[in-house]
Design a protein around this motif. Structure first.
Motif, short mmCIF file in Angstrom:
data_model
loop_
_atom_site.label_atom_id
_atom_site.label_comp_id
_atom_site.label_asym_id
_atom_site.label_seq_id
_atom_site.Cartn_x
_atom_site.Cartn_y
_atom_site.Cartn_z
N TYR A 132 -18.47 -1.77 18.13
CA TYR A 132 -19.44 -1.70 17.05
C TYR A 132 -20.23 -0.40 17.18
CZ TYR A 132 -18.50 -6.72 17.13
OH TYR A 132 -17.88 -7.94 17.13
N THR A 150 -25.39 -7.29 12.84
CA THR A 150 -24.68 -8.37 12.16
C THR A 150 -23.19 -8.13 12.28
OG1 THR A 150 -26.50 -8.67 10.59
CG2 THR A 150 -24.37 -9.60 9.98
N PRO A 152 -18.99 -8.86 11.58
CA PRO A 152 -18.20 -9.07 10.36
C PRO A 152 -18.09 -10.53 9.95
CG PRO A 152 -17.12 -7.47 11.78
CD PRO A 152 -18.28 -8.02 12.56
N ASP A 153 -18.14 -11.46 10.93
CA ASP A 153 -18.02 -12.88 10.59
C ASP A 153 -19.36 -13.51 10.23
OD1 ASP A 153 -19.32 -13.00 13.00
OD2 ASP A 153 -17.80 -14.18 14.03
N GLY A 154 -20.42 -12.70 10.15
CA GLY A 154 -21.73 -13.21 9.80
C GLY A 154 -22.60 -13.55 10.99
N GLY A 155 -22.03 -13.55 12.19
CA GLY A 155 -22.83 -13.80 13.38
C GLY A 155 -23.69 -12.59 13.73
N THR A 156 -24.51 -12.73 14.73
CA THR A 156 -25.39 -11.63 15.14
C THR A 156 -25.35 -11.44 16.65
OG1 THR A 156 -27.30 -13.12 15.32
CG2 THR A 156 -26.96 -12.01 13.20
#
Length: 298
Positions: A132, A150, A152-156
């Motif tokens: 990242y 954030t 790509p799958d919406g997690g952090t």
């Protein structure tokens, strides 16, 4: 597009056993584990595996033979698992890895042993590292901070930024990468420090150009100076000039061996705008000033 029968080298009337035998023969020859680094063999294997995925399934083969599945490339809904979707590249078909080779793993030849070992190796393999990029403010690169990215799958992920980072450095978060049988991989965060128009970093020191008035420069003064960790008060000596450099000890970047660099403050004398008639009158009557030639003094 080449017919899946041609890819496997069998006739359309071939039996299921003949199709399986033809595929097994080609797989032994082209399997990526037997041809490491051979891109041509890998691509051919994917095409062969895709053809067998279609013809090795009685229902799919029946639909293909009936013309319901057009190997020439007719439009289809995604992820239906037909030959056309797989033959062109690295598809998500059942024979993309060893997981669907159960029917070939019971043998006692070298190919069956290879598949068993390959499957075991995949099961114990550590998950992949994920990469990242994170942009941070200049002040955060000096003082340190915690920033959230954030995924790509919406997690952090909360990323702790140590003091003193420069652009291009990588923060490793253990176990925050892709999952795997041998444990999750790591998340590798490449940092990009955003430029701050006020500051320039030179090694462990930070430079800043500070505008001062004519009165502050001539008479001296106490002024507020921005630093990467907050404003401080600094003394401007009497008779300061444009280019005079003052040093704020310990207000630079963290040093590897401990301690901090300094902040170098370069003064820039700025006259009022619009011009002040009183100042103009004073300078016009200032004999010593009229006699001073800074170009000769330089």
């Amino acid at each position: 597009m080449t017919s899946p029968y041609d890819v496997l080298g069998v006739v359309p009337g071939a039996t299921a056993a003949e199709i399986q035998s033809a595929y097994r023969k080609l797989a032994k020859k082209l399997h990526p584990d037997l041809n490491p680094g051979d891109k041509a063999a890998e691509d051919k294997f994917k095409e062969v595996a895709a053809a067998y995925d279609l013809l090795g399934d009685a229902d799919k083969r029946k639909r293909f033979d009936a013309g319901e599945i057009d190997a020439a490339g007719a439009e289809r809904p995604p992820r239906q698992g037909y030959y056309r979707d797989y033959a062109g590249g690295p598809a998500d078909h059942p024979y993309a890895d060893a997981s669907a080779y159960a029917d070939f793993m019971d043998g006692d030849d070298i190919f069956a042993d290879l598949l068993r070992r390959s499957q075991k190796g995949r099961a114990n393999r550590r998950g992949a590292d994920l990469h990242y990029r994170l942009e941070i403010a200049f002040a955060d690169s000096i003082a340190g901070a915690t920033r959230r990215i954030t995924l790509p799958d919406g997690g952090t992920l909360d990323v702790k930024i140590p003091p003193g980072l420069v652009s291009g450095q990588v923060i490793r978060l253990k176990g925050k990468g892709a999952p795997g049988g041998g444990g999750a991989g790591d998340a590798l965060i490449e940092v990009e420090v955003l430029a701050d128009p006020r500051f320039t970093r030179e090694g462990d020191d930070i430079t800043l150009e500070l505008p001062v008035s004519l009165g502050e420069a001539v008479l001296g003064s106490r002024v507020r100076v921005p630093t990467a960790t907050g404003a401080v008060t600094m003394t401007v000596p009497k008779g300061s000039n444009t280019g005079t450099t003052l040093r704020l000890k310990g207000k630079g970047a963290p040093r590897r061996g401990g301690g901090f660099g300094d902040q170098l403050v370069r003064l820039k004398v700025v006259l009022p705008s619009p011009p002040d008639p009183a100042l103009e009158a004073f300078v016009a009557g200032w004999a010593k000033g009229q006699a001073f030639n800074p170009r000769e003094e330089a």
